[in-house]
Design an enzyme around this catalytic site. Structure first.
Site, PDB file in Angstrom:
ATOM      1  CG  PHE A   1      -1.823   1.098   1.424  1.00  0.00           C
ATOM      2  CD1 PHE A   1      -3.039   1.095   0.761  1.00  0.00           C
ATOM      3  CD2 PHE A   1      -1.525   2.156   2.276  1.00  0.00           C
ATOM      4  CE1 PHE A   1      -3.944   2.142   0.934  1.00  0.00           C
ATOM      5  CE2 PHE A   1      -2.414   3.198   2.450  1.00  0.00           C
ATOM      6  CZ  PHE A   1      -3.627   3.188   1.776  1.00  0.00           C
TER       7      PHE A   1
ATOM      8  CG  LEU B   1      -0.899   7.642   1.954  1.00  0.00           C
ATOM      9  CD1 LEU B   1      -1.784   8.305   0.900  1.00  0.00           C
ATOM     10  CD2 LEU B   1      -1.746   7.422   3.225  1.00  0.00           C
TER      11      LEU B   1
ATOM     12  CD  GLU C   1       3.814  11.392  -2.674  1.00  0.00           C
ATOM     13  OE1 GLU C   1       4.181  12.584  -2.669  1.00  0.00           O
ATOM     14  OE2 GLU C   1       3.039  10.907  -3.513  1.00  0.00           O
TER      15      GLU C   1
ATOM     16  CB  ILE D   1       6.535   1.004   0.188  1.00  0.00           C
ATOM     17  CG1 ILE D   1       6.262   2.437  -0.302  1.00  0.00           C
ATOM     18  CG2 ILE D   1       5.406   0.048  -0.213  1.00  0.00           C
ATOM     19  CD1 ILE D   1       5.073   3.147   0.361  1.00  0.00           C
TER      20      ILE D   1
ATOM     21  N   GLY E   1      -6.908  -0.682   8.755  1.00  0.00           N
ATOM     22  CA  GLY E   1      -5.498  -1.046   8.941  1.00  0.00           C
ATOM     23  C   GLY E   1      -5.048  -0.790  10.364  1.00  0.00           C
TER      24      GLY E   1
ATOM     25  CD  GLU F   1      -1.363   0.172   8.577  1.00  0.00           C
ATOM     26  OE1 GLU F   1      -2.584   0.215   8.814  1.00  0.00           O
ATOM     27  OE2 GLU F   1      -0.795  -0.834   8.128  1.00  0.00           O
ATOM     28  N   GLY F   2      -0.334   5.977  10.493  1.00  0.00           N
ATOM     29  CA  GLY F   2      -0.773   7.144  11.257  1.00  0.00           C
ATOM     30  C   GLY F   2      -0.057   7.204  12.583  1.00  0.00           C
ATOM     31  CB  THR F   3       2.342   9.702  14.008  1.00  0.00           C
ATOM     32  OG1 THR F   3       1.453  10.824  13.821  1.00  0.00           O
ATOM     33  CG2 THR F   3       3.359   9.665  12.883  1.00  0.00           C
TER      34      THR F   3
END
Ligand code: CAA
Length: 379
Positions: free
Chosen positions: A123, A125, A127, A157, A242, A363-365
């Site tokens: 996945f 996302l 960058e 990734i 996720g 997956e998000g801090t």
């Protein structure tokens, strides 16, 4: 919610526990040291049905609920978080989105082999300049009629090299901001797609984390997931699920470290008594077990709400926020209980302590989870 697990859920939990002990434990220290992706083990996980657990059996999935998934994630993460992140990404970030939003052709071509674990997905996302600020995508997908021309770089990734199928989030129309973003299915081997450098990481060193480069990659329009401009909403709703997987991973790392510390405390003597007979250690164990149980309740709550078709956005973010916090504390205490042995590789807990940190980042801090939670509260 019923806390009594069903026979099927208990069987899944036991199967994951047995697999982790027999197949993942041998060699886990060496794979960490050598940064070796657990390719054979992941293949077996596919054969056992762990790579597409919640997918409908008509697409080669296990047709299981999210509770079964988090039970398996916890067991596998106790032993090898590098294997479990591969499993989590394939299940939650790749298979789930394809099943929910993909076309029948996409499901036939990509979901079926992914859910069977015959191939692995990634996945894409993040960058170099868009991590938490995910709407600032620089990777571009220029609309060329019957295909998109993909250009840009993705960073950090998971499954970057071992994957065959990549879901790439890219900007088609900058003026439309997040409503101009698309999600495209890119195959390894498409001309112009290059797997870049492997990251040398602090933890989850068996997981292959790479940058990816896209230069004039022609991606057929048939590989777009959802309507034009749906890519950002796709990414956000995929990440909601996720985060349950990563919360379960953090929970598993914590319970793995706790179990090792508990066992060690009953084997090692100091000042004429087992460590477990010293109140300083007993209180540490009590705190560790309480935090783990609280994290498990949050993880199960999020999984339960998802299974019920209810809004689980806040619950998933809370589970990830909390489980990823307590795993730092629990693994640190597990090393402390082990003393000098805890600081060397062969006792496993130092690896679990290093593996724990990433759960507060990917997956998000934790800061992003707080944004998600507070937005849901103030909605
Ligand atoms: N669920 C569904 N939709 C959501 C959402 C959520 N949790 N959060 C935002 N959205 C939607 C919004 O509703 C909005 O859509 P509409 O305009 O149609 O209503 C759109 O997304 C944009 O939202 P915002 O205006 O709130 O955007 P923002 O820029 O202020 O903030 C953010 C969005 C929540 C901070 C988001 O950028 C975010 O989640 N960032 C973190 C990204 C992330 O988790 N990266 C992890 C990388 S993947 C990874 O780690 C995988 C791996 O390999 C392990």
């Amino acid at each position: 919610m019923n806390f009594q697990l069903s026979e099927e859920q208990l069987a899944v939990q036991q199967a994951a526990r047995d697999f982790a002990q027999s197949e993942l434990l041998p060699g886990v220290i060496e794979r960490d040291a050598e940064q070796k992706f657990p390719a054979e083990q992941v293949k077996k996980m596919g054969e056992l049905g762990f790579m597409g657990m919640m997918v409908d059996p008509k697409y080669n999935g296990g047709g299981m609920d999210t509770i079964s998934y988090v039970l398996a994630m916890e067991e596998i993460s106790k032993i090898d978080a590098s294997a479990s992140v591969c499993m989590s990404v394939n299940n939650s970030l790749v298979c789930w989105g394809l099943e929910k939003y993909g076309t029948e052709e996409q499901k036939e071509k990509y979901l079926k082999p992914l859910a069977a674990g015959k191939i692995i997905g990634a996945f894409c996302l993040s960058e170099p300049e868009a991590g938490s600020d995910a709407t600032s995508q620089r990777t571009s997908a220029e609309d060329k009629g019957d295909y998109y021309l993909l250009n840009g770089t993705k960073n950090w990734i998971t499954n970057g090299n071992s994957a065959s199928v990549y879901i790439v989030i890219a900007q088609t129309d900058v003026a439309k901001r997040h409503k101009g973003i698309n999600a495209l299915i890119v195959e390894k081997g498409m001309p112009g797609f290059v797997v870049g450098k492997k990251e040398d990481k602090m933890g989850i060193r068996g997981s292959d984390t790479h940058s990816l480069m896209f230069t004039d990659v022609k991606v057929p329009k048939a590989n777009r997931i959802g309507e034009d401009g749906f890519g950002f909403t796709f990414a956000m709703s995929t990440l909601n699920g996720g985060r349950i997987g990563i919360a379960a991973q953090a929970l598993g790392i914590a319970s793995g470290a706790y179990e090792l510390a508990l066992k060690y405390s009953k084997e090692r003597k100091a000042f004429g008594h087992y460590l477990s007979e010293h109140q300083a250690i007993q209180f540490k164990l009590a705190d560790m077990a309480t935090k783990i149980d609280a994290a498990r309740l949050l993880v199960w709550q999020a999984a339960y709400l998802k299974d019920q078709g209810k809004n689980f956005v806040k619950a998933a973010a809370q589970a990830k926020l909390y489980a990823s916090q307590i795993v730092q504390e629990v693994t640190t205490d597990a090393v402390q209980i082990h003393g000098g042995y805890g600081y060397v590789k062969e006792f496993h807990v130092e690896r679990l302590m290093r593996d724990a940190k990433i759960t507060q980042i990917y997956e998000g801090t934790s800061e992003i989870q707080k944004m998600v939670i507070s937005r849901e509260l103030l909605r």
